[in-house]
Design a protein around this motif. Structure first.
Motif, PDB file in Angstrom:
ATOM      1  N   CYS A   1       0.834  -1.195   0.000  1.00 25.44           N
ATOM      2  CA  CYS A   1       0.000   0.000   0.000  1.00 25.44           C
ATOM      3  C   CYS A   1       0.872   1.250   0.000  1.00 25.44           C
ATOM      4  O   CYS A   1       2.045   1.207   0.367  1.00 25.44           O
ATOM      5  CB  CYS A   1      -0.932   0.003   1.207  1.00 25.44           C
ATOM      6  N   LEU A   2       0.322   2.347  -0.400  1.00 28.01           N
ATOM      7  CA  LEU A   2       1.058   3.594  -0.527  1.00 28.01           C
ATOM      8  C   LEU A   2       1.463   4.095   0.858  1.00 28.01           C
ATOM      9  O   LEU A   2       0.622   4.339   1.710  1.00 28.01           O
ATOM     10  CB  LEU A   2       0.201   4.641  -1.233  1.00 28.01           C
ATOM     11  N   GLY A   3       2.767   4.211   1.086  1.00 25.08           N
ATOM     12  CA  GLY A   3       3.293   4.667   2.362  1.00 25.08           C
ATOM     13  C   GLY A   3       3.626   3.566   3.338  1.00 25.08           C
ATOM     14  O   GLY A   3       4.248   3.813   4.363  1.00 25.08           O
ATOM     15  N   CYS A   4       3.221   2.335   3.067  1.00 27.13           N
ATOM     16  CA  CYS A   4       3.517   1.208   3.950  1.00 27.13           C
ATOM     17  C   CYS A   4       4.936   0.710   3.705  1.00 27.13           C
ATOM     18  O   CYS A   4       5.487   0.878   2.627  1.00 27.13           O
ATOM     19  CB  CYS A   4       2.540   0.063   3.713  1.00 27.13           C
ATOM     20  N   THR A   5       5.491   0.060   4.707  1.00 31.29           N
ATOM     21  CA  THR A   5       6.824  -0.509   4.559  1.00 31.29           C
ATOM     22  C   THR A   5       6.784  -2.003   4.303  1.00 31.29           C
ATOM     23  O   THR A   5       7.770  -2.582   3.873  1.00 31.29           O
ATOM     24  CB  THR A   5       7.684  -0.243   5.807  1.00 31.29           C
TER      25      THR A   5
END
Length: 110
Positions: free
Chosen positions: A96-100
């Protein structure tokens, strides 16, 4: 006046989109239960990290093709494909966008 209205609509729409991870976390979406990234991390991921990871995936595919004559005879082609292509592609396209961490992708062969 039209410019102001357009800017206000875009700002409102953007604010609504930035609250989507919070709303998903409240609804029990398992993707956002692991992490709830901030807006700044999402923007940095979109502008900086994703293009670098996509370039890394393309470069990894090239390296995989170059090393294929050396890895295929010993049976390590699958491992090198996973290291050079699959892992950068998974980091670029699945998480997901921004997840690591990667989101919904489950690799049964690990």
């Amino acid at each position: 006046m039209k410019t102001f209205r357009t800017a206000a609509v875009i700002a409102t729409f953007s604010a609504c989109l930035l609250t989507a991870p919070v709303q998903a976390a409240n609804n029990g979406d398992e993707l956002y239960q692991v992490e709830a990234p901030s807006a700044f991390s999402m923007i940095a991921d979109l502008v900086i990290a994703r293009p670098i990871l996509i370039i890394g995936t393309v470069a990894g595919a090239g390296l995989f093709v170059v090393t294929l004559p050396f890895t295929a005879p010993v049976g390590a082609a699958k491992h090198s494909a996973k290291s050079f292509v699959v892992e950068p592609a998974r980091a670029a396209f699945v998480r997901c966008l921004g997840c690591t961490e990667t989101g919904r992708y489950q690799d049964d062969n690990q």
